[in-house]
Scaffold this motif. Structure first.
Motif, PDB file in Angstrom:
ATOM      1  N   ARG A  36       0.805  -1.219   0.000  1.00 10.53           N
ATOM      2  CA  ARG A  36       0.000   0.000   0.000  1.00 10.53           C
ATOM      3  C   ARG A  36       0.838   1.269   0.000  1.00 10.53           C
ATOM      4  O   ARG A  36       0.316   2.370  -0.074  1.00 10.53           O
ATOM      5  N   GLY A  37       2.159   1.127   0.122  1.00 14.46           N
ATOM      6  CA  GLY A  37       3.024   2.294   0.108  1.00 14.46           C
ATOM      7  C   GLY A  37       2.955   3.146   1.360  1.00 14.46           C
ATOM      8  O   GLY A  37       3.457   4.267   1.388  1.00 14.46           O
ATOM      9  N   ALA A  38       2.342   2.637   2.418  1.00  9.68           N
ATOM     10  CA  ALA A  38       2.186   3.414   3.641  1.00  9.68           C
ATOM     11  C   ALA A  38       3.431   3.367   4.520  1.00  9.68           C
ATOM     12  O   ALA A  38       3.614   4.217   5.387  1.00  9.68           O
ATOM     13  N   TRP A  39       4.283   2.364   4.298  1.00  8.12           N
ATOM     14  CA  TRP A  39       5.475   2.193   5.127  1.00  8.12           C
ATOM     15  C   TRP A  39       6.688   2.028   4.224  1.00  8.12           C
ATOM     16  O   TRP A  39       6.616   1.367   3.188  1.00  8.12           O
ATOM     17  N   HIS A  40       7.796   2.605   4.638  1.00  7.76           N
ATOM     18  CA  HIS A  40       9.058   2.409   3.920  1.00  7.76           C
ATOM     19  C   HIS A  40      10.117   2.050   4.950  1.00  7.76           C
ATOM     20  O   HIS A  40      10.345   2.794   5.909  1.00  7.76           O
ATOM     21  N   GLY A  41      10.733   0.905   4.750  1.00  6.54           N
ATOM     22  CA  GLY A  41      11.686   0.414   5.733  1.00  6.54           C
ATOM     23  C   GLY A  41      13.118   0.792   5.422  1.00  6.54           C
ATOM     24  O   GLY A  41      13.414   1.625   4.569  1.00  6.54           O
ATOM     25  N   GLN A  42      14.006   0.149   6.141  1.00  4.31           N
ATOM     26  CA  GLN A  42      15.444   0.351   5.988  1.00  4.31           C
ATOM     27  C   GLN A  42      16.115  -0.990   6.221  1.00  4.31           C
ATOM     28  O   GLN A  42      15.507  -1.921   6.745  1.00  4.31           O
ATOM     29  N   GLY A  75       6.466 -10.326   1.099  1.00  2.00           N
ATOM     30  CA  GLY A  75       6.301  -8.877   1.147  1.00  2.00           C
ATOM     31  C   GLY A  75       4.886  -8.413   0.911  1.00  2.00           C
ATOM     32  O   GLY A  75       4.663  -7.233   0.638  1.00  2.00           O
ATOM     33  N   THR A  76       3.897  -9.311   1.008  1.00  2.00           N
ATOM     34  CA  THR A  76       2.516  -8.962   0.668  1.00  2.00           C
ATOM     35  C   THR A  76       1.694  -8.489   1.858  1.00  2.00           C
ATOM     36  O   THR A  76       0.523  -8.152   1.709  1.00  2.00           O
ATOM     37  N   GLY A  77       2.276  -8.474   3.055  1.00  2.00           N
ATOM     38  CA  GLY A  77       1.539  -8.066   4.248  1.00  2.00           C
ATOM     39  C   GLY A  77       1.049  -6.630   4.149  1.00  2.00           C
ATOM     40  O   GLY A  77       1.700  -5.765   3.556  1.00  2.00           O
ATOM     41  N   GLY A  80       2.363  -3.527   7.704  1.00  2.00           N
ATOM     42  CA  GLY A  80       3.698  -3.029   7.998  1.00  2.00           C
ATOM     43  C   GLY A  80       4.562  -3.946   8.823  1.00  2.00           C
ATOM     44  O   GLY A  80       5.583  -3.520   9.370  1.00  2.00           O
ATOM     45  N   GLY A  81       4.207  -5.221   8.904  1.00  2.00           N
ATOM     46  CA  GLY A  81       4.992  -6.143   9.711  1.00  2.00           C
ATOM     47  C   GLY A  81       6.322  -6.525   9.101  1.00  2.00           C
ATOM     48  O   GLY A  81       7.204  -7.017   9.805  1.00  2.00           O
ATOM     49  N   GLN A  82       6.506  -6.284   7.791  1.00  2.00           N
ATOM     50  CA  GLN A  82       7.720  -6.720   7.103  1.00  2.00           C
ATOM     51  C   GLN A  82       8.710  -5.590   6.858  1.00  2.00           C
ATOM     52  O   GLN A  82       9.724  -5.786   6.181  1.00  2.00           O
ATOM     53  N   VAL A  83       8.434  -4.402   7.403  1.00  2.00           N
ATOM     54  CA  VAL A  83       9.342  -3.268   7.237  1.00  2.00           C
ATOM     55  C   VAL A  83       9.549  -2.591   8.582  1.00  2.00           C
ATOM     56  O   VAL A  83       8.643  -2.545   9.413  1.00  2.00           O
TER      57      VAL A  83
END
Length: 473
Positions: A36-42, A75-77, A80-83
């Protein structure tokens, strides 16, 4: 709990002698994003181990170095559990190379698969042995079974076969310190102590990393029947479900509620998708039956429809006359999330409720949308198990970006309403990082304290998916 450190070159150098070169991956954008593009990880380091032994080595080293680890499946969650957007740059642990299907045993009706196996590949492997693995979600082509287990995924067949937890007999998992817990049993009965398997399933990678699972298979239905039926209301849809069960019993595999708003969204964003009713009715249900060779599912559906029509529960309907037409019906349902994405939701919700209160909940939820400025409600989901995807969208002609300030208050209002009806704010997507605050707001405080205690036992240094599921203390 000790402070965590970033994944760095020193950790990579320590692990290099223990891992195959293919385990080291570029820190690519796909490991840092969610759909959904709501989270961006590192990430300071991305590793894709090729064996359980390599997972063990990675976690042991990360635990010693106090480096956070983010398990990554397909990566389909959607929560935001994967970032991990904040804190020290973590080690992203991708299961993509552990994708083997180790065994299929049709006699036992069991399949043993590694965590990185893609769901669609599990379907194909089961079918090759004339068996069914019934977990079915829209992301079946990219979702991996480890992630499905970690979130206890649901899908369209829960009504008949249960959630992912119900489809798993045993797991192999690596704990935070690198120890391997092997409960990869194929037994249907095993009462030897605590059920640690079911504790790890649904824990979203915060207690351990699932590396393999023994999964239940089922006989493939000899015959299937699929129908779309127009219903006047959600209340009529519930009555239709009860009526259908009286006639078809446990042959009902799926019973999906679809709002006409969803079909309007499809027309607006994907006009090439064929719609069987134009204009779109207010409400539809999608019903699928799976029977043995001695039953005719189409005849059962016709009996259901005829009696429901006489009782005022349905106004129109179509029974698929071919596999192709059944696929068209299912495409309508499966394309709804994509249509939602293209329209752009102000706030999306994955909730479950006692089935009897669903009609009243939908009516009150629609009124909430009006209170926040005539928001459009698209409500659809797995009516047979009480799971609704309850999403609000801008009025036609209004850009989503102009309403971003409404996301938090709308979500809070919907979740308050769910809590009032003694429902759950997470039916099948998990908690992730999106709903961490809801755990404290709506959860039982004693249950939450027990969860903190369990986390301390399994992961005393707090390296596994920090920030997910549990709110900070």
């Amino acid at each position: 709990m000790n402070a965590l450190n970033p994944a760095d070159a020193a950790l990579a150098d320590r692990l290099r002698p223990q891992l195959e070169p293919a385990s080291f991956r570029e820190v690519a954008p796909r490991y840092l994003e969610e759909p959904r593009g709501a989270w961006h990880g590192q990430a300071g380091l991305v590793l894709a181990p090729g064996s359980t032994a390599e997972v063990s080595a990675i976690l042991a080293a990360a635990n010693d170095a106090r480096v956070p680890v983010i398990p990554y499946g397909g990566g389909t969650g959607l929560v935001g559990g994967q970032v991990m957007p904040d804190g020290p740059a973590p080690l992203v642990l991708s299961m993509e190379r552990m994708a083997a299907i180790r065994e299929v045993s049709p006699r036992d009706n069991v399949m043993v698969a590694e965590a990185g196996a893609i769901l669609a590949d599990l379907h194909s492997a089961a079918e090759a042995h004339d068996r069914l693995f019934p977990l079915s979600i829209a992301a079946h082509g990219t979702a991996r079974i480890g992630g499905n287990l970690a979130t206890n995924a649901g899908g369209v067949n829960v009504l008949r076969y249960g959630n992912t937890r119900d489809l798993c007999l045993g797991i192999e998992a690596v704990l935070a310190d690198g120890r391997v817990m092997n409960t990869l049993t194929r037994l249907r009965k095993d009462n030897t102590g605590y059920d640690l398997r079911n504790l790890l399933i649904g824990s979203e990678g915060t207690l351990g990393v699932i590396t393999a699972a023994a999964l239940k298979l089922f006989p493939r239905p000899a015959r299937t029947g699929t129908a779309l039926m127009v219903v006047p209301s959600p209340e009529a849809a519930l009555d239709l479900l009860a009526h259908s069960r009286d006639i078809a019993g446990e042959t009902i595999s799926a019973f999906e509620l679809i709002a006409g708003t969803g079909l309007d969204f499809l027309a607006e964003t994907m006009p090439q998708v064929r719609r069987p009713f134009d204009p779109a009715p207010d409400w539809l249900v999608l019903v699928e039956l799976g029977t043995g060779a001695d039953q005719d599912p189409d005849a059962l559906l016709e009996t259901i429809f005829t009696a429901a029509l006489e009782g005022g529960l349905v106004a129109d309907g179509l029974i698929a006359q071919s596999r192709g037409q059944a696929t068209e019906f299912w495409n309508l349902r499966e394309m709804l999330p994509e249509a939602n994405r293209l329209i752009g939701a102000v706030a999306s919700h994955d909730v479950s409720l006692p089935m009897a209160v669903i009609p009243e909940f939908i009516a009150r939820g629609r009124a909430l949308g009006a209170e926040f400025g005539d928001l459009r409600l698209n409500c659809f989901g797995h009516l047979g198990d009480g799971n609704l995807h309850f999403n609000f969208f801008p009025p036609r002609g209004t850009a989503k970006a102009t309403l971003a300030h409404l996301k938090a208050p709308v979500m809070r209002a919907v979740h308050d309403l769910v809590h009032e009806y003694r429902g759950s704010v997470s039916a099948e997507h998990g908690i992730g990082r999106l709903k961490v605050d809801d755990m404290r707001r709506y959860g039982d405080p004693v249950r939450l304290e027990m969860m903190y205690g369990i986390k301390q036992v399994f992961d005393p240094n707090g390296i596994l998916n920090p920030g997910a599921v549990l709110p900070p203390r």
